[in-house]
Design a protein around this motif. Structure first.
Motif, PDB file in Angstrom:
ATOM      1  N   GLU A  61       0.811  -1.086   0.072  1.00  0.00           N
ATOM      2  CA  GLU A  61       0.115   0.032  -0.033  1.00  0.00           C
ATOM      3  C   GLU A  61       0.873   1.317  -0.043  1.00  0.00           C
ATOM      4  N   VAL A  62       0.520   2.125  -0.770  1.00  0.00           N
ATOM      5  CA  VAL A  62       1.279   3.338  -1.062  1.00  0.00           C
ATOM      6  C   VAL A  62       0.317   4.743  -0.683  1.00  0.00           C
ATOM      7  N   SER A  63       0.653   5.576   0.055  1.00  0.00           N
ATOM      8  CA  SER A  63      -0.257   6.744   0.463  1.00  0.00           C
ATOM      9  C   SER A  63      -0.075   7.598  -1.142  1.00  0.00           C
ATOM     10  N   ALA A  64      -1.156   8.319  -1.133  1.00  0.00           N
ATOM     11  CA  ALA A  64      -1.313   9.366  -2.361  1.00  0.00           C
ATOM     12  C   ALA A  64      -0.192  10.210  -2.419  1.00  0.00           C
ATOM     13  N   ASP A  65       0.406  10.820  -1.069  1.00  0.00           N
ATOM     14  CA  ASP A  65       1.785  11.718  -1.257  1.00  0.00           C
ATOM     15  C   ASP A  65       2.785  11.174  -1.630  1.00  0.00           C
ATOM     16  N   ASP A  66       3.003   9.494  -1.333  1.00  0.00           N
ATOM     17  CA  ASP A  66       4.319   8.960  -1.686  1.00  0.00           C
ATOM     18  C   ASP A  66       4.081   8.437  -3.052  1.00  0.00           C
ATOM     19  N   LEU A  67       3.114   8.486  -3.744  1.00  0.00           N
ATOM     20  CA  LEU A  67       2.987   7.971  -5.199  1.00  0.00           C
ATOM     21  C   LEU A  67       4.005   8.396  -6.187  1.00  0.00           C
ATOM     22  N   PRO A  68       3.831   9.738  -6.148  1.00  0.00           N
ATOM     23  CA  PRO A  68       4.902  10.263  -7.277  1.00  0.00           C
ATOM     24  C   PRO A  68       6.411   9.866  -7.171  1.00  0.00           C
ATOM     25  N   ALA A  69       6.872   9.667  -5.813  1.00  0.00           N
ATOM     26  CA  ALA A  69       8.412   9.319  -5.646  1.00  0.00           C
ATOM     27  C   ALA A  69       8.465   8.078  -5.906  1.00  0.00           C
ATOM     28  N   ARG A  70       7.519   7.131  -5.600  1.00  0.00           N
ATOM     29  CA  ARG A  70       7.524   5.670  -6.014  1.00  0.00           C
ATOM     30  C   ARG A  70       7.485   5.438  -7.464  1.00  0.00           C
ATOM     31  N   LEU A  71       6.664   6.140  -8.155  1.00  0.00           N
ATOM     32  CA  LEU A  71       6.659   5.994  -9.583  1.00  0.00           C
ATOM     33  C   LEU A  71       7.898   6.695 -10.389  1.00  0.00           C
ATOM     34  N   GLU A  72       8.338   7.683  -9.731  1.00  0.00           N
ATOM     35  CA  GLU A  72       9.854   7.944 -10.428  1.00  0.00           C
ATOM     36  C   GLU A  72      10.899   7.169 -10.124  1.00  0.00           C
ATOM     37  N   ALA A  73      10.987   6.272  -9.008  1.00  0.00           N
ATOM     38  CA  ALA A  73      11.703   5.305  -8.806  1.00  0.00           C
ATOM     39  C   ALA A  73      11.746   3.973  -9.690  1.00  0.00           C
TER      40      ALA A  73
ATOM     41  N   VAL B  64      -9.258   7.510 -10.708  1.00  0.00           N
ATOM     42  CA  VAL B  64      -8.370   6.612 -11.621  1.00  0.00           C
ATOM     43  C   VAL B  64      -7.412   7.604 -12.118  1.00  0.00           C
ATOM     44  N   MET B  65      -8.044   8.756 -12.935  1.00  0.00           N
ATOM     45  CA  MET B  65      -7.266   9.934 -13.626  1.00  0.00           C
ATOM     46  C   MET B  65      -6.344  10.530 -12.788  1.00  0.00           C
ATOM     47  N   ARG B  66      -6.437  10.718 -11.678  1.00  0.00           N
ATOM     48  CA  ARG B  66      -5.231  11.299 -10.620  1.00  0.00           C
ATOM     49  C   ARG B  66      -3.907  10.187 -10.987  1.00  0.00           C
ATOM     50  N   VAL B  67      -4.237   9.029 -10.809  1.00  0.00           N
ATOM     51  CA  VAL B  67      -3.150   7.984 -10.690  1.00  0.00           C
ATOM     52  C   VAL B  67      -2.653   8.082 -12.128  1.00  0.00           C
ATOM     53  N   MET B  68      -3.482   7.929 -13.148  1.00  0.00           N
ATOM     54  CA  MET B  68      -3.059   8.128 -14.319  1.00  0.00           C
ATOM     55  C   MET B  68      -1.958   9.409 -14.587  1.00  0.00           C
ATOM     56  N   GLY B  69      -2.672  10.309 -14.323  1.00  0.00           N
ATOM     57  CA  GLY B  69      -1.653  11.676 -14.315  1.00  0.00           C
ATOM     58  C   GLY B  69      -0.337  11.519 -13.629  1.00  0.00           C
TER      59      GLY B  69
ATOM     60  N   LEU C 107       1.288   8.838 -13.350  1.00  0.00           N
ATOM     61  CA  LEU C 107       1.975   7.780 -14.135  1.00  0.00           C
ATOM     62  C   LEU C 107       2.666   8.523 -15.227  1.00  0.00           C
ATOM     63  N   ASN C 108       1.818   9.670 -15.899  1.00  0.00           N
ATOM     64  CA  ASN C 108       2.297  10.258 -17.062  1.00  0.00           C
ATOM     65  C   ASN C 108       3.488  11.257 -16.578  1.00  0.00           C
ATOM     66  N   ARG C 109       3.198  11.870 -15.477  1.00  0.00           N
ATOM     67  CA  ARG C 109       4.419  12.831 -15.226  1.00  0.00           C
ATOM     68  C   ARG C 109       5.528  12.230 -14.840  1.00  0.00           C
ATOM     69  N   ALA C 110       5.528  10.781 -14.134  1.00  0.00           N
ATOM     70  CA  ALA C 110       6.727  10.065 -13.941  1.00  0.00           C
ATOM     71  C   ALA C 110       7.321   9.507 -15.254  1.00  0.00           C
ATOM     72  N   GLY C 111       6.631   9.557 -16.336  1.00  0.00           N
ATOM     73  CA  GLY C 111       7.165   9.159 -17.536  1.00  0.00           C
ATOM     74  C   GLY C 111       7.021   7.580 -17.749  1.00  0.00           C
ATOM     75  N   LEU C 112       5.903   7.088 -17.251  1.00  0.00           N
ATOM     76  CA  LEU C 112       5.465   5.769 -17.327  1.00  0.00           C
ATOM     77  C   LEU C 112       4.123   5.848 -18.166  1.00  0.00           C
ATOM     78  N   ASN C 113       4.593   5.840 -19.496  1.00  0.00           N
ATOM     79  CA  ASN C 113       3.308   6.015 -20.488  1.00  0.00           C
ATOM     80  C   ASN C 113       2.990   4.664 -21.264  1.00  0.00           C
ATOM     81  N   ARG C 114       3.457   3.665 -20.794  1.00  0.00           N
ATOM     82  CA  ARG C 114       2.967   2.199 -21.304  1.00  0.00           C
ATOM     83  C   ARG C 114       2.341   1.696 -20.325  1.00  0.00           C
ATOM     84  N   VAL C 115       0.812   2.190 -20.077  1.00  0.00           N
ATOM     85  CA  VAL C 115      -0.329   1.747 -19.337  1.00  0.00           C
ATOM     86  C   VAL C 115      -1.294   1.078 -19.839  1.00  0.00           C
ATOM     87  N   ALA C 116      -1.662  -0.158 -19.067  1.00  0.00           N
ATOM     88  CA  ALA C 116      -2.680  -0.975 -19.508  1.00  0.00           C
ATOM     89  C   ALA C 116      -3.919  -1.014 -18.686  1.00  0.00           C
TER      90      ALA C 116
END
Length: 143
Positions: free
Chosen positions: A82-94, A120-125, A127-136
């Protein structure tokens, strides 16, 4: 009229038996069925999510994808953690940094049907900000 017993056949020779004993085969098949019934539920993902139906075909994959799940309460999971919404950007960048200069890793996004579009779109955003564009987006196949 006399009945001929197997031991009274001509010349004392025994004829080959044409019956197949299926009892051992049935026993083995029942044991295998029980084993598969017990282990099949253990092979599913760890986060229970009620996925929507879709007629889309499954994707071919070459590497193990990163799985992000959103449950009915809006909690975010990366794999089973489980990841908090605040920690999500750092984890995605890693995760994006681990892939290096090559293609970004494949990300599977599983979201419960009870969630709103905005969650759902907040998480998609992110992902896009972190450069993870291959999302299914993962759904249940409706064949």
């Amino acid at each position: 009229m006399a009945m001929q017993l197997p031991s009274q056949r001509s010349g004392g020779r025994r004829a080959p038996m044409a019956d197949i004993n299926v009892t051992p085969l049935v026993d083995v098949m029942l044991v295998l069925l029980i084993i598969f019934m017990v282990t099949a539920p253990l092979l599913t993902a760890g986060v229970p999510v009620n996925l929507p139906d879709s007629r889309a075909k499954p994707l071919d994959q070459d590497k193990q994808p990163t799985e992000i799940s959103l449950d009915a309460d809006g909690r975010i999971f990366i794999a089973k953690d489980e990841v908090s919404a605040d920690d999500l950007p750092a984890r995605l960048e890693a995760i994006a940094a681990q892939s290096g200069e090559g293609d970004p890793p494949q990300v599977y996004l599983r979201a419960d049907t009870a969630l709103g579009y905005g969650q759902v779109m907040r998480v998609m955003g992110e992902l896009n900000r972190a450069g993870l564009n291959r999302v299914a987006l993962v759904t249940i196949g409706d064949e």
